[in-house]
Design an enzyme around this catalytic site. Structure first.
Site, mmCIF file in Angstrom:
data_model
loop_
_atom_site.group_PDB
_atom_site.id
_atom_site.type_symbol
_atom_site.label_atom_id
_atom_site.label_comp_id
_atom_site.label_asym_id
_atom_site.label_seq_id
_atom_site.Cartn_x
_atom_site.Cartn_y
_atom_site.Cartn_z
ATOM 1 C CD GLU A 158 12.941 13.253 -40.534
ATOM 2 O OE1 GLU A 158 12.208 13.757 -41.405
ATOM 3 O OE2 GLU A 158 13.973 12.612 -40.797
ATOM 4 C CG HIS B 183 11.770 8.521 -37.599
ATOM 5 N ND1 HIS B 183 11.948 7.471 -38.479
ATOM 6 C CD2 HIS B 183 12.970 9.154 -37.525
ATOM 7 C CE1 HIS B 183 13.203 7.492 -38.916
ATOM 8 N NE2 HIS B 183 13.836 8.489 -38.341
ATOM 9 C CG HIS C 161 17.183 5.544 -36.477
ATOM 10 N ND1 HIS C 161 18.255 6.395 -36.319
ATOM 11 C CD2 HIS C 161 16.255 6.259 -37.166
ATOM 12 C CE1 HIS C 161 17.987 7.568 -36.890
ATOM 13 N NE2 HIS C 161 16.777 7.511 -37.406
ATOM 14 C CD GLU D 135 -1.355 -12.209 -31.547
ATOM 15 O OE1 GLU D 135 -1.642 -11.067 -31.167
ATOM 16 O OE2 GLU D 135 -2.127 -13.172 -31.462
ATOM 17 C CG HIS E 281 16.191 6.945 -42.028
ATOM 18 N ND1 HIS E 281 16.107 8.233 -42.518
ATOM 19 C CD2 HIS E 281 16.146 7.073 -40.682
ATOM 20 C CE1 HIS E 281 16.024 9.083 -41.500
ATOM 21 N NE2 HIS E 281 16.051 8.402 -40.382
HETATM 22 O O1 2HA Z 1 18.080 12.394 -36.031
HETATM 23 O O2 2HA Z 1 16.154 10.301 -36.927
HETATM 24 O O3 2HA Z 1 15.464 11.151 -39.318
HETATM 25 C C1 2HA Z 1 16.728 12.388 -36.122
HETATM 26 C C2 2HA Z 1 16.321 11.471 -37.178
HETATM 27 C C3 2HA Z 1 16.140 12.012 -38.516
HETATM 28 ZN ZN ZN Z 2 15.815 9.004 -38.496
#
Ligand code: 2HA
Ligand code: ZN
Length: 275
Positions: A116, A140, A142, A170, A211
């Site tokens: 990314e 980022h 998940h 909050e 995602h």
């Molecule tokens: O594997 O999370 O979005 C890495 C990620 C791609």
């Molecule tokens: Zn990801």
């Protein structure tokens, strides 16, 4: 100073481990990047190598020319960062045009920075400009409950913001600007980078449908805390929706307005619509 005693290096490794402990980084899921300050570069540069080759970023980030970033590696596992940071992460330098990068530390067993990278660097560029250089972290992850909600809530900034604000008092104080939502897109490419960076001009958090989330902040504590707060409120909403489709009571628009006044935050009226 030992490389692993440098403050930003410790903070980066700790945040990777915190995310892993939360269950947001199965296998190679998620990625983290941090824009080094001048002091960070001073402290770390004796460990840098100069001989790596320049490679294309896949995005143009002229406002990040000559900047250094610590980033997780593509295909590497957050779970392993605390054990082998030099294998799982790297520090890169952006060239003077903002088109290329080279690795100056880490990924000792080969590999590339996060898949990314275009999204991370385009968003660093947006946030650096929008905050006068204050924001340094892009993350980022998940987050399970946020992902679950992207199957049942409309993929709309106003709905996500309002529903998550309602789940914990909050929340509007932690993310007063709200949350953006990106429809499902192929990860890792230029298009998702552009769509996300458009939203990050306005928000500190963007949800990637089915995602995860993408967020930004000035330091590791604030950025991790932001992801944690958003995911926790999503968890509460998942529990509420699992019990009943209808809330018996909730926080009302006028109550949000009172909260905003006392906590000295601006909450945009677009999120305080009547239902
Ligand atoms: O594997 O999370 O979005 C890495 C990620 C791609
Ligand atoms: Zn990801």
């Amino acid at each position: 100073m030992n490389f692993y005693d440098i403050e930003f290096v410790k903070g980066f490794i700790r945040m990777c481990d915190d995310g892993w402990q939360q269950g947001w980084h199965e296998r190679n899921g998620g990625n983290l990047s941090y824009r080094l300050s001048e002091k960070d570069v001073e402290e770390a540069k004796e460990y840098f190598k100069e001989d790596d080759k320049w490679q294309s970023i896949g995005a143009s980030v002229p406002d990040l020319a000559n900047e250094y970033f610590m980033v997780t590696g593509s295909g590497k596992f957050f779970r392993n960062v605390i054990l082998k940071p030099e294998d799982s992460t790297c520090i890169i330098k952006v060239d003077e045009t903002g088109e290329k990068y080279k690795i100056v530390w880490g990924l000792v067993n080969g590999g590339r920075p996060t898949s990314e990278l275009p999204s991370h660097l385009m968003n660093h560029q947006v946030k650096k400009k929008a905050t006068n250089g204050e924001y340094r972290v892009i993350y980022h992850c998940h987050t399970t409950n946020v992902i679950a909600l992207t199957f049942v809530l409309p993929l709309d900034d106003k709905v996500f913001t309002r529903e998550l604000w309602e789940m914990a008092t909050e929340c509007p104080v932690v993310f007063p600007d709200g949350i953006g939502v990106v429809d499902w897109m192929v990860p890792g490419g230029h298009d998702i980078a552009v769509a996300t960076s458009e939203l990050m001009k306005k928000y500190d958090v963007a949800v990637w449908a089915h995602h995860g989330i993408f967020c930004s902040g000035p330091d590791f504590d604030i950025t991790f805390g932001l992801a944690h707060t958003v995911e926790k409120s999503a968890e509460i909403l998942v529990k509420v929706l699992s019990i009943t489709p209808n809330k018996l009571q909730t926080i009302k628009p006028d109550q949000f307005r009172s909260l905003a006044k006392d906590f000295k935050v601006t909450l945009h009226e677009e999120f305080l619509y009547e239902k």
